[in-house]
Design an enzyme around this catalytic site. Structure first.
Site, PDB file in Angstrom:
ATOM      1  N   TYR A  33       0.825  -1.207   0.000  1.00  0.00           N
ATOM      2  CA  TYR A  33       0.000   0.000   0.000  1.00  0.00           C
ATOM      3  C   TYR A  33       0.855   1.251   0.000  1.00  0.00           C
ATOM      4  O   TYR A  33       2.068   1.182   0.236  1.00  0.00           O
ATOM      5  CB  TYR A  33      -0.956  -0.004   1.198  1.00  0.00           C
ATOM      6  CG  TYR A  33      -0.323   0.336   2.529  1.00  0.00           C
ATOM      7  CD1 TYR A  33       0.478  -0.591   3.207  1.00  0.00           C
ATOM      8  CD2 TYR A  33      -0.512   1.580   3.121  1.00  0.00           C
ATOM      9  CE1 TYR A  33       1.054  -0.271   4.429  1.00  0.00           C
ATOM     10  CE2 TYR A  33       0.056   1.904   4.347  1.00  0.00           C
ATOM     11  CZ  TYR A  33       0.845   0.970   4.997  1.00  0.00           C
ATOM     12  OH  TYR A  33       1.425   1.283   6.202  1.00  0.00           O
ATOM     13  N   ARG A  52       8.032   4.190  -4.728  1.00  0.00           N
ATOM     14  CA  ARG A  52       8.115   3.220  -3.632  1.00  0.00           C
ATOM     15  C   ARG A  52       7.095   2.103  -3.826  1.00  0.00           C
ATOM     16  O   ARG A  52       7.380   0.935  -3.539  1.00  0.00           O
ATOM     17  CB  ARG A  52       7.918   3.915  -2.280  1.00  0.00           C
ATOM     18  CG  ARG A  52       8.161   2.990  -1.092  1.00  0.00           C
ATOM     19  CD  ARG A  52       8.161   3.717   0.235  1.00  0.00           C
ATOM     20  NE  ARG A  52       6.862   4.277   0.543  1.00  0.00           N
ATOM     21  CZ  ARG A  52       6.613   5.075   1.579  1.00  0.00           C
ATOM     22  NH1 ARG A  52       7.590   5.400   2.418  1.00  0.00           N
ATOM     23  NH2 ARG A  52       5.416   5.547   1.796  1.00  0.00           N
ATOM     24  N   ARG A 100      -7.787 -20.008  -1.512  1.00  0.00           N
ATOM     25  CA  ARG A 100      -6.708 -19.816  -0.540  1.00  0.00           C
ATOM     26  C   ARG A 100      -5.625 -20.890  -0.660  1.00  0.00           C
ATOM     27  O   ARG A 100      -5.891 -22.077  -0.550  1.00  0.00           O
ATOM     28  CB  ARG A 100      -7.272 -19.817   0.888  1.00  0.00           C
ATOM     29  CG  ARG A 100      -6.233 -19.463   1.935  1.00  0.00           C
ATOM     30  CD  ARG A 100      -6.819 -19.358   3.329  1.00  0.00           C
ATOM     31  NE  ARG A 100      -5.779 -19.022   4.289  1.00  0.00           N
ATOM     32  CZ  ARG A 100      -4.942 -19.916   4.821  1.00  0.00           C
ATOM     33  NH1 ARG A 100      -5.056 -21.209   4.518  1.00  0.00           N
ATOM     34  NH2 ARG A 100      -4.002 -19.517   5.677  1.00  0.00           N
ATOM     35  N   HIS A 102      -1.082 -20.765  -0.094  1.00  0.00           N
ATOM     36  CA  HIS A 102      -0.006 -19.815   0.168  1.00  0.00           C
ATOM     37  C   HIS A 102       0.770 -19.430  -1.090  1.00  0.00           C
ATOM     38  O   HIS A 102       1.135 -18.275  -1.267  1.00  0.00           O
ATOM     39  CB  HIS A 102       0.960 -20.377   1.214  1.00  0.00           C
ATOM     40  CG  HIS A 102       0.339 -20.464   2.587  1.00  0.00           C
ATOM     41  ND1 HIS A 102      -0.826 -21.129   2.830  1.00  0.00           N
ATOM     42  CD2 HIS A 102       0.742 -19.957   3.780  1.00  0.00           C
ATOM     43  CE1 HIS A 102      -1.130 -21.042   4.115  1.00  0.00           C
ATOM     44  NE2 HIS A 102      -0.190 -20.330   4.710  1.00  0.00           N
ATOM     45  N   LYS A 147       6.505  -1.854   1.913  1.00  0.00           N
ATOM     46  CA  LYS A 147       5.299  -1.302   2.563  1.00  0.00           C
ATOM     47  C   LYS A 147       4.136  -2.269   2.372  1.00  0.00           C
ATOM     48  O   LYS A 147       3.271  -2.057   1.514  1.00  0.00           O
ATOM     49  CB  LYS A 147       5.007   0.099   2.002  1.00  0.00           C
ATOM     50  CG  LYS A 147       4.096   0.922   2.899  1.00  0.00           C
ATOM     51  CD  LYS A 147       4.184   2.386   2.557  1.00  0.00           C
ATOM     52  CE  LYS A 147       3.183   3.257   3.288  1.00  0.00           C
ATOM     53  NZ  LYS A 147       3.304   3.279   4.740  1.00  0.00           N
ATOM     54  N   GLU A 180      11.865   2.550  14.327  1.00  0.00           N
ATOM     55  CA  GLU A 180      10.963   3.605  13.840  1.00  0.00           C
ATOM     56  C   GLU A 180       9.657   3.499  14.610  1.00  0.00           C
ATOM     57  O   GLU A 180       9.494   2.623  15.461  1.00  0.00           O
ATOM     58  CB  GLU A 180      10.714   3.446  12.334  1.00  0.00           C
ATOM     59  CG  GLU A 180      10.069   2.126  11.962  1.00  0.00           C
ATOM     60  CD  GLU A 180       9.864   1.946  10.458  1.00  0.00           C
ATOM     61  OE1 GLU A 180       9.726   2.941   9.742  1.00  0.00           O
ATOM     62  OE2 GLU A 180       9.819   0.778  10.025  1.00  0.00           O
ATOM     63  N   LEU A 205      11.035   1.488   7.207  1.00  0.00           N
ATOM     64  CA  LEU A 205      10.459   1.958   5.955  1.00  0.00           C
ATOM     65  C   LEU A 205      11.174   3.254   5.571  1.00  0.00           C
ATOM     66  O   LEU A 205      11.350   4.139   6.418  1.00  0.00           O
ATOM     67  CB  LEU A 205       8.958   2.238   6.122  1.00  0.00           C
ATOM     68  CG  LEU A 205       8.283   2.637   4.812  1.00  0.00           C
ATOM     69  CD1 LEU A 205       8.082   1.416   3.929  1.00  0.00           C
ATOM     70  CD2 LEU A 205       6.956   3.314   5.069  1.00  0.00           C
TER      71      LEU A 205
HETATM   72  N1  PDD Z   1       2.778   5.089   7.331  1.00  0.00           N
HETATM   73  N2  PDD Z   1       7.418   3.935   9.005  1.00  0.00           N
HETATM   74  C1  PDD Z   1       6.277   3.222   8.980  1.00  0.00           C
HETATM   75  C2  PDD Z   1       6.252   1.894   9.632  1.00  0.00           C
HETATM   76  C3  PDD Z   1       5.136   3.742   8.345  1.00  0.00           C
HETATM   77  O1  PDD Z   1       4.006   3.012   8.312  1.00  0.00           O
HETATM   78  C4  PDD Z   1       5.198   5.024   7.759  1.00  0.00           C
HETATM   79  C5  PDD Z   1       4.018   5.640   7.066  1.00  0.00           C
HETATM   80  C6  PDD Z   1       6.408   5.729   7.810  1.00  0.00           C
HETATM   81  C7  PDD Z   1       6.562   7.085   7.175  1.00  0.00           C
HETATM   82  O2  PDD Z   1       6.520   7.002   5.774  1.00  0.00           O
HETATM   83  P1  PDD Z   1       6.033   8.224   4.882  1.00  0.00           P
HETATM   84  O3  PDD Z   1       6.841   9.393   5.291  1.00  0.00           O
HETATM   85  O4  PDD Z   1       6.332   7.773   3.512  1.00  0.00           O
HETATM   86  O5  PDD Z   1       4.568   8.428   5.153  1.00  0.00           O
HETATM   87  C8  PDD Z   1       7.494   5.154   8.433  1.00  0.00           C
HETATM   88  C9  PDD Z   1       1.585   5.557   6.694  1.00  0.00           C
HETATM   89  C10 PDD Z   1       1.354   7.024   6.839  1.00  0.00           C
HETATM   90  C11 PDD Z   1       0.424   4.720   7.168  1.00  0.00           C
HETATM   91  O6  PDD Z   1       0.630   3.527   7.334  1.00  0.00           O
HETATM   92  O7  PDD Z   1      -0.679   5.244   7.323  1.00  0.00           O
END
Ligand code: PDD
Length: 297
Positions: A33, A52, A100, A102, A147, A180, A205
Protein backbone atom coordinates in the site's frame (compact mmCIF):
# COMPACT_ATOMS: atom_id res chain seq x y z
CA UNK A 1 -17.73 10.19 4.88
CA UNK A 2 -15.91 9.71 1.55
CA UNK A 3 -18.38 9.29 -1.24
CA UNK A 4 -16.41 7.25 -3.73
CA UNK A 5 -13.89 4.48 -3.48
CA UNK A 6 -12.03 2.99 -6.41
CA UNK A 7 -12.19 -0.78 -6.79
CA UNK A 8 -10.51 -2.33 -9.82
CA UNK A 9 -11.42 0.28 -12.37
CA UNK A 10 -14.76 1.35 -10.90
CA UNK A 11 -15.70 4.33 -8.75
CA UNK A 12 -18.15 2.99 -6.23
CA UNK A 13 -20.19 4.44 -3.41
CA UNK A 14 -17.80 4.14 -0.49
CA UNK A 15 -20.41 2.45 1.70
CA UNK A 16 -20.80 -0.36 -0.79
CA UNK A 17 -17.21 -0.72 -1.96
CA UNK A 18 -15.97 -4.27 -1.36
CA UNK A 19 -13.50 -6.88 -2.49
CA UNK A 20 -13.96 -10.63 -2.76
CA UNK A 21 -13.65 -12.76 0.40
CA UNK A 22 -10.82 -14.66 -1.28
CA UNK A 23 -8.75 -11.56 -1.95
CA UNK A 24 -5.23 -12.55 -0.90
CA UNK A 25 -4.79 -9.25 0.90
CA UNK A 26 -7.68 -10.13 3.17
CA UNK A 27 -6.66 -13.76 3.76
CA UNK A 28 -2.86 -13.63 3.65
CA UNK A 29 -1.87 -9.96 3.92
CA UNK A 30 -0.39 -10.54 0.46
CA UNK A 31 -0.41 -6.94 -0.66
CA UNK A 32 1.24 -3.54 -0.51
CA UNK A 33 0.00 0.00 0.00
CA UNK A 34 0.82 3.68 -0.12
CA UNK A 35 -0.58 6.72 1.62
CA UNK A 36 -0.25 10.04 -0.20
CA UNK A 37 -1.19 13.32 1.41
CA UNK A 38 -3.54 15.51 -0.56
CA UNK A 39 -2.67 18.90 0.90
CA UNK A 40 -4.78 21.86 -0.18
CA UNK A 41 -5.33 20.30 -3.59
CA UNK A 42 -1.75 19.12 -4.03
CA UNK A 43 -0.52 15.53 -4.03
CA UNK A 44 2.57 15.58 -1.85
CA UNK A 45 5.53 13.76 -3.41
CA UNK A 46 3.32 11.66 -5.68
CA UNK A 47 6.26 10.46 -7.78
CA UNK A 48 8.26 9.30 -4.78
CA UNK A 49 5.24 7.41 -3.42
CA UNK A 50 4.62 5.73 -6.77
CA UNK A 51 8.33 4.88 -7.03
CA UNK A 52 8.11 3.22 -3.63
CA UNK A 53 4.92 1.41 -4.63
CA UNK A 54 6.75 0.08 -7.69
CA UNK A 55 9.62 -1.08 -5.53
CA UNK A 56 7.28 -2.81 -3.03
CA UNK A 57 5.51 -4.58 -5.91
CA UNK A 58 8.79 -5.67 -7.43
CA UNK A 59 10.19 -6.97 -4.14
CA UNK A 60 7.08 -9.14 -3.75
CA UNK A 61 7.08 -10.16 -7.43
CA UNK A 62 3.72 -8.53 -8.06
CA UNK A 63 2.84 -6.57 -11.16
CA UNK A 64 1.29 -3.11 -11.47
CA UNK A 65 -2.50 -3.53 -11.53
CA UNK A 66 -2.71 -0.76 -14.15
CA UNK A 67 0.06 1.31 -15.67
CA UNK A 68 1.67 3.92 -13.49
CA UNK A 69 0.33 6.71 -15.67
CA UNK A 70 -3.19 5.22 -15.57
CA UNK A 71 -2.89 5.08 -11.78
CA UNK A 72 -2.10 8.80 -11.73
CA UNK A 73 -5.23 9.45 -13.78
CA UNK A 74 -7.36 7.25 -11.49
CA UNK A 75 -6.06 9.01 -8.37
CA UNK A 76 -7.07 12.36 -9.88
CA UNK A 77 -10.48 11.09 -10.86
CA UNK A 78 -11.02 9.87 -7.32
CA UNK A 79 -10.00 13.28 -5.96
CA UNK A 80 -12.30 14.98 -8.45
CA UNK A 81 -15.27 12.82 -7.54
CA UNK A 82 -14.76 13.17 -3.81
CA UNK A 83 -14.15 16.92 -3.92
CA UNK A 84 -11.73 16.97 -1.03
CA UNK A 85 -8.94 19.52 -0.93
CA UNK A 86 -7.12 17.94 2.01
CA UNK A 87 -7.08 14.26 2.83
CA UNK A 88 -5.21 11.00 2.65
CA UNK A 89 -5.22 8.97 -0.53
CA UNK A 90 -4.89 5.27 0.30
CA UNK A 91 -3.73 2.95 -2.48
CA UNK A 92 -3.66 -0.81 -1.98
CA UNK A 93 -2.59 -3.53 -4.37
CA UNK A 94 -3.02 -7.19 -3.50
CA UNK A 95 -1.96 -10.28 -5.42
CA UNK A 96 -5.58 -10.79 -6.34
CA UNK A 97 -8.44 -13.18 -5.79
CA UNK A 98 -7.80 -16.93 -5.79
CA UNK A 99 -8.71 -20.03 -3.75
CA UNK A 100 -6.71 -19.82 -0.54
CA UNK A 101 -3.26 -21.31 -1.06
CA UNK A 102 -0.01 -19.82 0.17
CA UNK A 103 1.87 -20.06 -3.10
CA UNK A 104 1.24 -17.54 -5.87
CA UNK A 105 -1.92 -18.21 -7.91
CA UNK A 106 -1.28 -19.30 -11.51
CA UNK A 107 -4.11 -17.17 -12.80
CA UNK A 108 -5.41 -14.00 -11.27
CA UNK A 109 -4.48 -10.40 -11.50
CA UNK A 110 -3.68 -7.82 -8.86
CA UNK A 111 -6.55 -6.04 -7.18
CA UNK A 112 -6.30 -2.25 -6.86
CA UNK A 113 -8.34 -0.42 -4.26
CA UNK A 114 -8.18 3.29 -3.45
CA UNK A 115 -9.95 5.51 -0.97
CA UNK A 116 -9.67 9.12 0.14
CA UNK A 117 -10.26 10.14 3.69
CA UNK A 118 -10.59 13.82 4.55
CA UNK A 119 -8.36 14.93 7.40
CA UNK A 120 -8.11 18.12 9.33
CA UNK A 121 -4.94 20.10 8.91
CA UNK A 122 -2.18 19.68 11.46
CA UNK A 123 -3.81 19.97 14.92
CA UNK A 124 -2.68 23.05 16.87
CA UNK A 125 -2.48 20.97 20.02
CA UNK A 126 0.14 18.70 18.41
CA UNK A 127 2.13 21.64 17.13
CA UNK A 128 2.10 23.51 20.41
CA UNK A 129 2.53 20.66 22.86
CA UNK A 130 4.03 17.86 20.81
CA UNK A 131 3.05 14.25 21.40
CA UNK A 132 3.93 11.47 23.80
CA UNK A 133 5.66 8.31 22.62
CA UNK A 134 6.21 4.97 24.33
CA UNK A 135 8.85 2.42 23.41
CA UNK A 136 8.16 -1.23 22.67
CA UNK A 137 10.03 -4.21 21.23
CA UNK A 138 10.15 -4.37 17.45
CA UNK A 139 8.42 -7.66 16.66
CA UNK A 140 8.36 -7.25 12.88
CA UNK A 141 9.92 -9.27 10.08
CA UNK A 142 13.24 -8.62 8.35
CA UNK A 143 11.85 -6.66 5.37
CA UNK A 144 10.28 -3.58 6.92
CA UNK A 145 11.45 -1.61 3.87
CA UNK A 146 8.56 -3.13 1.90
CA UNK A 147 5.30 -1.30 2.56
CA UNK A 148 3.09 -4.35 3.00
CA UNK A 149 -0.39 -4.46 4.46
CA UNK A 150 0.90 -7.02 7.01
CA UNK A 151 0.78 -4.55 9.90
CA UNK A 152 -0.13 -6.62 12.95
CA UNK A 153 2.89 -5.65 15.09
CA UNK A 154 2.26 -2.01 14.11
CA UNK A 155 -1.41 -2.35 15.05
CA UNK A 156 -0.54 -3.83 18.45
CA UNK A 157 2.09 -1.17 19.02
CA UNK A 158 -0.21 1.71 18.16
CA UNK A 159 -2.90 0.24 20.41
CA UNK A 160 -0.38 -0.07 23.27
CA UNK A 161 0.49 3.60 22.72
CA UNK A 162 -3.16 4.62 22.77
CA UNK A 163 -3.78 2.65 25.95
CA UNK A 164 -0.79 4.39 27.55
CA UNK A 165 -2.20 7.77 26.55
CA UNK A 166 0.52 8.22 23.92
CA UNK A 167 0.34 9.04 20.23
CA UNK A 168 2.96 6.67 18.88
CA UNK A 169 5.11 3.70 19.86
CA UNK A 170 8.78 3.70 18.89
CA UNK A 171 9.96 0.19 18.27
CA UNK A 172 13.38 -0.94 19.53
CA UNK A 173 15.53 -3.70 18.07
CA UNK A 174 17.18 -6.43 20.16
CA UNK A 175 20.16 -4.16 20.93
CA UNK A 176 18.02 -1.32 22.29
CA UNK A 177 18.23 0.89 19.19
CA UNK A 178 15.08 2.63 18.02
CA UNK A 179 14.01 1.43 14.58
CA UNK A 180 10.96 3.61 13.84
CA UNK A 181 7.40 4.33 14.91
CA UNK A 182 4.48 2.06 14.07
CA UNK A 183 3.48 4.48 11.30
CA UNK A 184 6.29 7.03 11.27
CA UNK A 185 10.05 7.49 11.20
CA UNK A 186 11.86 8.50 14.38
CA UNK A 187 14.29 11.40 14.81
CA UNK A 188 16.28 13.08 17.55
CA UNK A 189 18.41 16.21 17.78
CA UNK A 190 21.62 15.96 19.82
CA UNK A 191 22.98 18.60 22.20
CA UNK A 192 25.24 19.75 19.38
CA UNK A 193 22.20 20.33 17.15
CA UNK A 194 22.79 17.32 14.90
CA UNK A 195 19.73 15.70 13.38
CA UNK A 196 19.86 11.93 13.81
CA UNK A 197 17.74 9.25 12.20
CA UNK A 198 18.28 5.57 11.53
CA UNK A 199 19.83 4.81 8.13
CA UNK A 200 17.53 3.41 5.48
CA UNK A 201 17.82 -0.38 5.38
CA UNK A 202 15.61 -3.45 5.61
CA UNK A 203 14.75 -2.67 9.23
CA UNK A 204 12.77 0.53 8.54
CA UNK A 205 10.46 1.96 5.96
CA UNK A 206 12.25 4.55 3.85
CA UNK A 207 9.71 7.28 4.57
CA UNK A 208 9.00 9.71 1.78
CA UNK A 209 8.65 12.46 4.39
CA UNK A 210 11.97 11.31 5.86
CA UNK A 211 13.63 11.77 2.47
CA UNK A 212 12.12 15.24 2.08
CA UNK A 213 13.25 16.26 5.58
CA UNK A 214 16.80 15.08 4.87
CA UNK A 215 16.81 17.20 1.71
CA UNK A 216 15.38 20.25 3.54
CA UNK A 217 17.97 19.84 6.31
CA UNK A 218 20.74 19.77 3.74
CA UNK A 219 19.53 22.99 2.16
CA UNK A 220 19.41 24.60 5.63
CA UNK A 221 22.91 23.24 6.34
CA UNK A 222 21.66 21.40 9.42
CA UNK A 223 24.20 18.71 10.36
CA UNK A 224 22.69 15.27 9.83
CA UNK A 225 23.81 11.82 10.91
CA UNK A 226 22.04 8.79 9.53
CA UNK A 227 22.88 6.38 12.32
CA UNK A 228 21.17 4.26 14.91
CA UNK A 229 20.27 5.79 18.28
CA UNK A 230 19.21 4.08 21.48
CA UNK A 231 16.16 4.69 23.61
CA UNK A 232 18.49 6.17 26.27
CA UNK A 233 19.99 8.61 23.79
CA UNK A 234 16.47 9.65 22.78
CA UNK A 235 15.48 10.23 26.42
CA UNK A 236 18.45 12.56 26.85
CA UNK A 237 18.07 14.28 23.46
CA UNK A 238 17.66 18.01 22.99
CA UNK A 239 14.66 17.37 20.72
CA UNK A 240 12.76 14.47 19.27
CA UNK A 241 10.18 14.25 16.53
CA UNK A 242 8.49 11.84 14.21
CA UNK A 243 7.64 12.09 10.53
CA UNK A 244 5.10 10.66 8.16
CA UNK A 245 2.85 11.64 5.31
CA UNK A 246 -0.17 12.34 7.48
CA UNK A 247 1.46 14.47 10.19
CA UNK A 248 4.69 15.68 8.55
CA UNK A 249 7.07 16.70 11.35
CA UNK A 250 5.43 16.07 14.72
CA UNK A 251 7.40 17.14 17.81
CA UNK A 252 7.79 14.46 20.49
CA UNK A 253 7.85 15.91 23.99
CA UNK A 254 7.87 12.78 26.13
CA UNK A 255 9.11 9.23 25.75
CA UNK A 256 7.99 6.57 28.22
CA UNK A 257 6.74 9.41 30.44
CA UNK A 258 10.18 11.02 30.53
CA UNK A 259 9.95 14.65 29.47
CA UNK A 260 12.27 15.51 26.57
CA UNK A 261 14.35 18.63 27.26
CA UNK A 262 11.97 21.32 28.60
CA UNK A 263 8.85 19.48 27.44
CA UNK A 264 8.15 21.91 24.61
CA UNK A 265 8.55 21.25 20.87
CA UNK A 266 12.18 21.89 19.95
CA UNK A 267 13.19 24.79 17.72
CA UNK A 268 14.60 22.61 14.93
CA UNK A 269 11.47 20.43 14.92
CA UNK A 270 9.29 23.52 14.66
CA UNK A 271 11.49 25.03 11.93
CA UNK A 272 11.46 21.80 9.93
CA UNK A 273 7.70 21.55 10.30
CA UNK A 274 7.35 25.05 8.83
CA UNK A 275 9.78 24.30 6.01
CA UNK A 276 7.90 21.13 5.22
CA UNK A 277 4.60 23.05 5.06
CA UNK A 278 6.20 25.46 2.55
CA UNK A 279 7.56 22.49 0.64
CA UNK A 280 4.03 21.05 0.35
CA UNK A 281 2.59 24.41 -0.69
CA UNK A 282 5.07 24.48 -3.56
CA UNK A 283 3.79 21.19 -5.06
CA UNK A 284 1.78 21.44 -8.29
CA UNK A 285 -2.02 21.26 -8.05
CA UNK A 286 -3.36 17.72 -8.55
CA UNK A 287 -6.25 18.82 -10.78
CA UNK A 288 -5.99 21.28 -13.62
CA UNK A 289 -8.52 24.11 -13.99
CA UNK A 290 -10.88 22.15 -16.25
CA UNK A 291 -10.94 19.18 -13.87
CA UNK A 292 -11.45 21.48 -10.89
CA UNK A 293 -14.37 23.21 -12.54
CA UNK A 294 -15.89 19.85 -13.37
CA UNK A 295 -15.62 18.78 -9.76
CA UNK A 296 -17.41 21.91 -8.58
CA UNK A 297 -20.23 21.64 -11.08
N1 PDD B 1 2.78 5.09 7.33
N2 PDD B 1 7.42 3.93 9.00
C1 PDD B 1 6.28 3.22 8.98
C2 PDD B 1 6.25 1.89 9.63
C3 PDD B 1 5.14 3.74 8.34
O1 PDD B 1 4.01 3.01 8.31
C4 PDD B 1 5.20 5.02 7.76
C5 PDD B 1 4.02 5.64 7.07
C6 PDD B 1 6.41 5.73 7.81
C7 PDD B 1 6.56 7.08 7.18
O2 PDD B 1 6.52 7.00 5.77
P1 PDD B 1 6.03 8.22 4.88
O3 PDD B 1 6.84 9.39 5.29
O4 PDD B 1 6.33 7.77 3.51
O5 PDD B 1 4.57 8.43 5.15
C8 PDD B 1 7.49 5.15 8.43
C9 PDD B 1 1.58 5.56 6.69
C10 PDD B 1 1.35 7.02 6.84
C11 PDD B 1 0.42 4.72 7.17
O6 PDD B 1 0.63 3.53 7.33
O7 PDD B 1 -0.68 5.24 7.32
Amino acid sequence: MPRFAYVNGRYIDHRRAAVHVEDRGYQLADGVYEVIHLFRGRLVDEDAHLDRLGRSLEELRMSWPISRSALGVAIRELIRRNRYATGLVYIQVTRGVAPRDHKFPIVGRPVLVMTIRPISEFPTEMRENGVAVITIDDLRWARCDIKTVALLPNVLGKQAAAEAGAYEAWMCDGDGFVTEGTSSNAWIVTDEGTLVTRPAGPDILRGITRQAILALAEVQEVPVEERKFTREEALAAREAFLSNSSHFVTPVTSIDDVVIANGKPGSLSVALHKRYMDYMEAMPAALDDTQRKKSLS
